[in-house]
Design a protein around this motif. Structure first.
Motif, PDB file in Angstrom:
ATOM      1  N   ILE A 147       0.888  -1.460  -0.105  1.00  0.00           N
ATOM      2  CA  ILE A 147       0.230   0.136  -0.309  1.00  0.00           C
ATOM      3  C   ILE A 147       1.134   1.019   0.117  1.00  0.00           C
ATOM      4  O   ILE A 147       0.590   2.169  -0.752  1.00  0.00           O
ATOM      5  CB  ILE A 147      -0.777   0.228   1.499  1.00  0.00           C
ATOM      6  CG1 ILE A 147      -2.055  -1.129   1.007  1.00  0.00           C
ATOM      7  CG2 ILE A 147      -1.926   1.525   1.435  1.00  0.00           C
ATOM      8  CD1 ILE A 147      -2.837  -1.602   2.068  1.00  0.00           C
ATOM      9  N   ARG A 148       2.014   1.337   0.190  1.00  0.00           N
ATOM     10  CA  ARG A 148       2.630   2.213   1.151  1.00  0.00           C
ATOM     11  C   ARG A 148       3.610   2.152  -0.466  1.00  0.00           C
ATOM     12  O   ARG A 148       4.727   3.485  -1.047  1.00  0.00           O
ATOM     13  CB  ARG A 148       3.830   2.029   1.716  1.00  0.00           C
ATOM     14  CG  ARG A 148       3.181   2.633   3.231  1.00  0.00           C
ATOM     15  CD  ARG A 148       4.446   2.565   4.150  1.00  0.00           C
ATOM     16  NE  ARG A 148       4.281   2.634   5.883  1.00  0.00           N
ATOM     17  CZ  ARG A 148       3.646   3.719   6.195  1.00  0.00           C
ATOM     18  NH1 ARG A 148       3.169   4.390   5.602  1.00  0.00           N
ATOM     19  NH2 ARG A 148       3.287   3.126   7.232  1.00  0.00           N
ATOM     20  N   SER A 149       3.121   2.047  -1.392  1.00  0.00           N
ATOM     21  CA  SER A 149       4.368   2.245  -2.190  1.00  0.00           C
ATOM     22  C   SER A 149       3.373   3.103  -3.574  1.00  0.00           C
ATOM     23  O   SER A 149       3.555   3.686  -4.383  1.00  0.00           O
ATOM     24  CB  SER A 149       3.991   0.930  -3.905  1.00  0.00           C
ATOM     25  OG  SER A 149       2.628   0.781  -3.994  1.00  0.00           O
TER      26      SER A 149
ATOM     27  N   ALA B  94      -0.474  14.555   5.613  1.00  0.00           N
ATOM     28  CA  ALA B  94      -0.754  13.383   5.919  1.00  0.00           C
ATOM     29  C   ALA B  94      -1.591  12.353   5.638  1.00  0.00           C
ATOM     30  O   ALA B  94      -1.460  10.541   5.967  1.00  0.00           O
ATOM     31  CB  ALA B  94      -1.228  13.621   7.298  1.00  0.00           C
ATOM     32  N   ARG B  95      -1.452  12.736   3.955  1.00  0.00           N
ATOM     33  CA  ARG B  95      -2.291  11.710   3.335  1.00  0.00           C
ATOM     34  C   ARG B  95      -0.997  10.118   3.546  1.00  0.00           C
ATOM     35  O   ARG B  95      -1.544   8.682   2.738  1.00  0.00           O
ATOM     36  CB  ARG B  95      -2.557  11.627   2.146  1.00  0.00           C
ATOM     37  CG  ARG B  95      -3.805  12.722   2.425  1.00  0.00           C
ATOM     38  CD  ARG B  95      -4.286  13.178   0.630  1.00  0.00           C
ATOM     39  NE  ARG B  95      -5.619  13.901   0.446  1.00  0.00           N
ATOM     40  CZ  ARG B  95      -5.592  14.372  -0.096  1.00  0.00           C
ATOM     41  NH1 ARG B  95      -5.623  14.012  -1.839  1.00  0.00           N
ATOM     42  NH2 ARG B  95      -7.483  15.106  -0.230  1.00  0.00           N
ATOM     43  N   SER B  96       0.186  10.082   3.337  1.00  0.00           N
ATOM     44  CA  SER B  96       1.050   9.809   3.396  1.00  0.00           C
ATOM     45  C   SER B  96       1.859   8.396   4.148  1.00  0.00           C
ATOM     46  O   SER B  96       2.168   7.405   3.776  1.00  0.00           O
ATOM     47  CB  SER B  96       2.330  10.216   2.280  1.00  0.00           C
ATOM     48  OG  SER B  96       3.107  10.985   3.222  1.00  0.00           O
TER      49      SER B  96
ATOM     50  N   THR C 191      -4.845   4.468   2.557  1.00  0.00           N
ATOM     51  CA  THR C 191      -5.420   3.347   2.248  1.00  0.00           C
ATOM     52  C   THR C 191      -6.977   3.468   1.743  1.00  0.00           C
ATOM     53  O   THR C 191      -7.927   3.277   0.234  1.00  0.00           O
ATOM     54  CB  THR C 191      -5.871   2.374   3.457  1.00  0.00           C
ATOM     55  OG1 THR C 191      -6.706   2.703   4.524  1.00  0.00           O
ATOM     56  CG2 THR C 191      -4.699   1.353   3.911  1.00  0.00           C
ATOM     57  N   GLN C 192      -7.041   4.712   2.511  1.00  0.00           N
ATOM     58  CA  GLN C 192      -8.819   4.979   1.886  1.00  0.00           C
ATOM     59  C   GLN C 192      -8.243   6.218   0.777  1.00  0.00           C
ATOM     60  O   GLN C 192      -9.049   5.871  -0.553  1.00  0.00           O
ATOM     61  CB  GLN C 192      -9.214   6.588   2.539  1.00  0.00           C
ATOM     62  CG  GLN C 192      -9.842   5.718   3.904  1.00  0.00           C
ATOM     63  CD  GLN C 192     -10.256   6.514   5.727  1.00  0.00           C
ATOM     64  OE1 GLN C 192     -10.019   8.231   5.519  1.00  0.00           O
ATOM     65  NE2 GLN C 192     -10.790   6.312   6.911  1.00  0.00           N
ATOM     66  N   HIS C 193      -7.122   7.284   0.782  1.00  0.00           N
ATOM     67  CA  HIS C 193      -7.051   7.680  -0.546  1.00  0.00           C
ATOM     68  C   HIS C 193      -6.733   6.754  -1.600  1.00  0.00           C
ATOM     69  O   HIS C 193      -6.667   7.438  -3.255  1.00  0.00           O
ATOM     70  CB  HIS C 193      -6.056   8.978   0.222  1.00  0.00           C
ATOM     71  CG  HIS C 193      -6.489   9.854   1.067  1.00  0.00           C
ATOM     72  ND1 HIS C 193      -7.467  10.736   0.430  1.00  0.00           N
ATOM     73  CD2 HIS C 193      -6.560  10.492   1.802  1.00  0.00           C
ATOM     74  CE1 HIS C 193      -7.686  11.517   1.070  1.00  0.00           C
ATOM     75  NE2 HIS C 193      -7.518  11.051   2.353  1.00  0.00           N
TER      76      HIS C 193
ATOM     77  N   VAL D 166     -10.616   4.708  -8.102  1.00  0.00           N
ATOM     78  CA  VAL D 166     -12.236   5.320  -8.608  1.00  0.00           C
ATOM     79  C   VAL D 166     -12.005   6.209  -9.057  1.00  0.00           C
ATOM     80  O   VAL D 166     -12.648   6.203 -10.144  1.00  0.00           O
ATOM     81  CB  VAL D 166     -12.980   5.502  -7.060  1.00  0.00           C
ATOM     82  CG1 VAL D 166     -14.717   6.491  -7.414  1.00  0.00           C
ATOM     83  CG2 VAL D 166     -13.269   4.147  -6.162  1.00  0.00           C
ATOM     84  N   SER D 167     -11.301   7.597  -8.937  1.00  0.00           N
ATOM     85  CA  SER D 167     -11.342   8.742 -10.133  1.00  0.00           C
ATOM     86  C   SER D 167     -10.493   8.077 -10.756  1.00  0.00           C
ATOM     87  O   SER D 167     -11.213   8.706 -12.359  1.00  0.00           O
ATOM     88  CB  SER D 167     -10.381   9.550  -9.283  1.00  0.00           C
ATOM     89  OG  SER D 167     -10.809   9.868  -7.428  1.00  0.00           O
TER      90      SER D 167
END
Length: 158
Positions: free
Chosen positions: A17-19, A27-29, A36-38, A44-45
């Motif tokens: 996931i961290r890839s 903070a998203r990273s 995981t949420q982002h 999806v986008s």
């Protein structure tokens, strides 16, 4: 309670996931939950925008072809051009036609003139064939001949 470090599988999952981490800022990273949420939101986008990209490119190609045709000395619409293109079985897709319209406009005019020539020839042939069809399909009444209301085929001597 004793704290248990998670095993190899969980570490491998987090590493996978961290890839995606390099694409996110702030903070998203860092925290796993937001990461995981982002990641889900980004996938999806991406899926949605791949379809939208196809639509946008098709619109762009159509507008380029239409502008090139309307800019010619003979005024014509995009729909007329494409209808006659398919009628004459010149199967070129919109992407190729748009590239021709931008890079080599004279080639597009040549294609357009061929369509116009074949259309005029078709109209002329249609007029001649309809004239002769009506001329030879008349019912000729001949006096003294039984069943004289039937159509006489062309080339007969009555």
């Amino acid at each position: 309670m004793i704290r248990v470090k998670r095993g190899y599988t969980a570490q491998r999952h987090r590493t996978k996931i961290r890839s995606f981490e390099s694409n996110f800022r702030g903070a998203r990273s860092r925290p796993m939950r937001t990461l995981t949420q982002h990641k889900i939101k980004a996938s999806v986008s991406a899926h949605r925008d791949r379809d939208r990209q196809k639509r946008d490119f098709r619109r762009l190609w159509i507008s380029r072809i239409n502008a090139a045709i309307r800019g010619s000395s003979i005024y014509c619409s995009y729909s007329f051009f494409l209808k006659n293109l398919y009628k004459n079985q010149l199967l070129l897709n919109r992407k190729i036609l748009a590239q021709i319209a931008i890079l080599n406009r004279e080639c597009l005019y040549t294609i357009f003139n061929e369509i116009i020539k074949s259309k005029k020839k078709e109209e002329r042939n249609g007029w001649i064939s309809s004239f002769f069809f009506h001329f030879f399909s008349r019912k000729i009444k001949i006096s003294g001949v039984p069943n004289s209301g039937i159509p006489i085929p062309p080339g007969s001597w009555y």
